[in-house]
Design an enzyme around this catalytic site. Structure first.
Site, PDB file in Angstrom:
ATOM      1  N   HIS A 135      64.289  10.076  58.333  1.00  0.00           N
ATOM      2  CA  HIS A 135      65.127   8.877  58.223  1.00  0.00           C
ATOM      3  C   HIS A 135      66.089   9.122  57.062  1.00  0.00           C
ATOM      4  O   HIS A 135      65.766   9.863  56.125  1.00  0.00           O
ATOM      5  CB  HIS A 135      64.201   7.692  57.911  1.00  0.00           C
ATOM      6  CG  HIS A 135      64.830   6.349  57.948  1.00  0.00           C
ATOM      7  ND1 HIS A 135      65.524   5.841  56.873  1.00  0.00           N
ATOM      8  CD2 HIS A 135      64.854   5.389  58.902  1.00  0.00           C
ATOM      9  CE1 HIS A 135      65.952   4.618  57.176  1.00  0.00           C
ATOM     10  NE2 HIS A 135      65.562   4.322  58.399  1.00  0.00           N
ATOM     11  N   ASP A 212      56.417   9.952  54.096  1.00  0.00           N
ATOM     12  CA  ASP A 212      57.070   8.694  54.426  1.00  0.00           C
ATOM     13  C   ASP A 212      56.245   8.046  55.532  1.00  0.00           C
ATOM     14  O   ASP A 212      56.279   8.480  56.686  1.00  0.00           O
ATOM     15  CB  ASP A 212      58.508   9.001  54.884  1.00  0.00           C
ATOM     16  CG  ASP A 212      59.178   7.823  55.556  1.00  0.00           C
ATOM     17  OD1 ASP A 212      58.520   6.791  55.795  1.00  0.00           O
ATOM     18  OD2 ASP A 212      60.376   7.940  55.871  1.00  0.00           O
ATOM     19  N   GLN A 215      56.460   4.339  59.484  1.00  0.00           N
ATOM     20  CA  GLN A 215      56.116   4.069  60.886  1.00  0.00           C
ATOM     21  C   GLN A 215      54.637   4.310  61.186  1.00  0.00           C
ATOM     22  O   GLN A 215      54.245   4.317  62.358  1.00  0.00           O
ATOM     23  CB  GLN A 215      56.967   4.955  61.815  1.00  0.00           C
ATOM     24  CG  GLN A 215      58.438   4.687  61.738  1.00  0.00           C
ATOM     25  CD  GLN A 215      58.815   3.278  62.224  1.00  0.00           C
ATOM     26  OE1 GLN A 215      58.081   2.648  62.981  1.00  0.00           O
ATOM     27  NE2 GLN A 215      59.946   2.779  61.764  1.00  0.00           N
ATOM     28  N   LYS A 238      57.129  -3.547  58.259  1.00  0.00           N
ATOM     29  CA  LYS A 238      56.859  -2.788  59.486  1.00  0.00           C
ATOM     30  C   LYS A 238      55.378  -2.852  59.861  1.00  0.00           C
ATOM     31  O   LYS A 238      54.930  -2.192  60.783  1.00  0.00           O
ATOM     32  CB  LYS A 238      57.302  -1.337  59.317  1.00  0.00           C
ATOM     33  CG  LYS A 238      58.832  -1.210  59.197  1.00  0.00           C
ATOM     34  CD  LYS A 238      59.255   0.231  59.166  1.00  0.00           C
ATOM     35  CE  LYS A 238      60.664   0.428  58.687  1.00  0.00           C
ATOM     36  NZ  LYS A 238      61.670   0.071  59.684  1.00  0.00           N
ATOM     37  N   CYS A 376      69.242   5.494  61.959  1.00  0.00           N
ATOM     38  CA  CYS A 376      69.233   6.063  60.593  1.00  0.00           C
ATOM     39  C   CYS A 376      68.660   7.476  60.568  1.00  0.00           C
ATOM     40  O   CYS A 376      67.998   7.874  59.600  1.00  0.00           O
ATOM     41  CB  CYS A 376      68.474   5.183  59.604  1.00  0.00           C
ATOM     42  SG  CYS A 376      69.219   3.588  59.384  1.00  0.00           S
TER      43      CYS A 376
HETATM   44  N1  PLP Z   1      61.393   5.882  56.950  1.00  0.00           N
HETATM   45  C1  PLP Z   1      61.247   5.612  58.247  1.00  0.00           C
HETATM   46  C2  PLP Z   1      60.579   6.621  59.137  1.00  0.00           C
HETATM   47  C3  PLP Z   1      61.709   4.410  58.766  1.00  0.00           C
HETATM   48  O1  PLP Z   1      61.556   4.146  60.068  1.00  0.00           O
HETATM   49  C4  PLP Z   1      62.330   3.490  57.908  1.00  0.00           C
HETATM   50  C5  PLP Z   1      62.900   2.232  58.436  1.00  0.00           C
HETATM   51  O2  PLP Z   1      63.255   2.134  59.581  1.00  0.00           O
HETATM   52  C6  PLP Z   1      62.437   3.804  56.546  1.00  0.00           C
HETATM   53  C7  PLP Z   1      61.957   5.003  56.105  1.00  0.00           C
HETATM   54  C8  PLP Z   1      63.050   2.863  55.584  1.00  0.00           C
HETATM   55  O3  PLP Z   1      62.267   1.723  55.479  1.00  0.00           O
HETATM   56  P1  PLP Z   1      62.798   0.459  54.631  1.00  0.00           P
HETATM   57  O4  PLP Z   1      64.154   0.155  55.173  1.00  0.00           O
HETATM   58  O5  PLP Z   1      61.795  -0.600  54.924  1.00  0.00           O
HETATM   59  O6  PLP Z   1      62.826   0.881  53.209  1.00  0.00           O
END
Ligand code: PLP
Length: 418
Positions: A135, A212, A215, A238, A376
């Site tokens: 992401h 990370d 998900q 999430k 993203c």
């Molecule tokens: N990493 C992954 C795999 C994501 O799907 C997301 C959000 O869609 C993020 C990071 C960023 O999360 P946040 O916007 O809640 O900080």
């Protein structure tokens, strides 16, 4: 207060109709049709218990925390710290001091990059390894460091199924590799990465690893001690919790050595104009008034998730994935992007002759919410020769009937474009 299994009472039987009744929004209509919410990778809906916890806090317990001696301040502090303990238990951290409340995954990753940089963990020419399916929140913080410190960003490649090529990972490691940061579950493809192996390989070379988990936490049981990772970042929204709150887990010995991310109230022990000493972890990393109600709301979301058996959640979501994959694959002209062997319930797809934005807009008229775009993950989408996909992502409250509606609506869309 120690949080134990008994805090959560009996494990609930997995019954999707009963689960749906816990989420008020799922009974609303959109465009005159019952809502079909299939955008759970973007954010999940909230159960009554979370909504009511937030409302109750503001109605009865609202006060600033940690610094007041009055009754409400003590109650609010206790609730907030209790939530930290719940997080600790949820991901099986060794200690609650390893749980830093942040805004979300994005802030968690930025905190690590920024603090390590301040600690001079990186010199010019040092390398950080990420993967091709990150992401943007796990790309840009490292690019900022590249611009600031001259580090080199290396990327683990993926195969056409959307799986990391693990053998290539080890080949990327050199004596200059100082950090590895990879996604546990891809938001675009659903791929569940072999993160334990990645940690093991990196640790052979004494390289710290951040995962990370944005998900992962609503779908897989997370045990940071078993994974062995040094950092694990995730977002409350999430996993049925509120927005604006998330967690950075870090091993205590690493966090203790890291300088603060932001300066301000709460994170200090003593301040003079000449010298400031910092608070203990995790408070050293929580400058200013935190998102108190967010933390408490996340605690309620964890209670909710823990009232189920994670194996059941996973089994049910895999059933949805299998059903959805079959149904959508049978639609002429539809191609699924991301066919990893180990996959969570996310289906990205494209349809010949119909732009993903048109798909999203048309099926919205049937009350169906999916995501369209690059999610993203622009470098990943480009890897598949695309600029966008449509993505249906599932949570434990979704039903096969909703996937049927998605398929019907997609067929209607295709007909319109013929
Ligand atoms: N990493 C992954 C795999 C994501 O799907 C997301 C959000 O869609 C993020 C990071 C960023 O999360 P946040 O916007 O809640 O900080």
């Amino acid at each position: 207060m120690e949080v134990t299994e008994s805090t959560y009472g009996k494990t609930r039987i997995f019954d999707v109709e009963k689960i749906r009744n816990d989420f008020p929004i799922l009974s609303r209509e959109v465009n005159g049709k019952p809502l079909v919410y299939l955008d759970n990778a973007a954010t999940t809906q909230k159960p009554y218990s979370v909504i009511e916890t937030i409302s109750h806090y503001y109605k009865f317990n609202n006060a600033n925390i940690h610094r007041g001696l009055h009754f409400l301040s003590e109650v609010a502090t206790e609730e907030y710290e209790k939530a930290r303990l719940k997080v600790k238990e949820f991901i099986n951290a060794l200690s609650a001091s390893e749980i830093i409340f942040v805004r979300g995954t994005t802030e968690g990753i930025n905190l690590v990059a920024e603090s390590l940089s301040r600690k001079n963990h990186f010199e010019e020419g040092d390398e950080v390894i990420i993967s091709h399916m990150e992401h943007h929140s796990n790309i840009i913080p490292w690019q900022l460091l590249r611009d600031e410190k001259g580090i080199v960003l290396k990327v683990i490649p993926i195969n056409d199924k959307g799986e990391l090529i693990l053998e290539e990972f080890e080949k990327l490691i050199t004596p200059k590799t100082k950090f590895v940061s990879v996604v546990h579950v891809s938001n675009t493809l659903g791929t569940v990465n072999p993160v334990k192996e990645i940690v093991d390989i990196a640790h052979k070379y004494d390289i710290p690893v951040l995962l990370d988990g944005a998900q992962a936490t609503a779908h897989l049981k997370i045990d940071v001690q078993d994974l062995g990772c040094d950092f694990y970042a995730f977002s409350g929204h999430k996993m049925f919790g509120p927005t604006g709150i998330g967690v950075l887990y870090g091993k205590a010995e690493l966090l203790e050595e890291m300088p603060p991310y932001q300066g301000g109230g709460e994170m200090i022990r003593e301040v003079s104009f000449e010298k400031t000493t910092y608070n203990d972890i995790p408070h050293k990393f929580e400058a200013g008034t935190p998102n108190i109600v967010g933390g408490i709301g996340l605690g309620a979301a964890i209670d909710y998730l823990r009232s189920f058996n994670f194996t059941e959640i996973h089994r049910y979501e895999q059933e949805l994935l299998k059903y959805g994959t079959k149904l959508l694959s049978d639609i002429e002209g539809l191609k699924i992007i991301g066919k990893a062997e180990n996959k969570n319930a996310v289906i990205s797809f494209v349809i010949d002759g119909v732009h993903p934005y048109d798909i999203g807009t048309i099926i919205d008229t049937d009350g169906i919410a999916i995501r369209t775009g690059h999610h993203c993950t622009q470098p990943l989408i480009e890897r598949f020769g695309l600029t966008a996909t449509a993505r249906a992502s599932f949570a434990m409250y979704n039903k096969k009937e909703e996937i049927d509606k998605l398929a019907e609506s997609l067929i209607r869309t295709i007909k319109m474009f013929k």
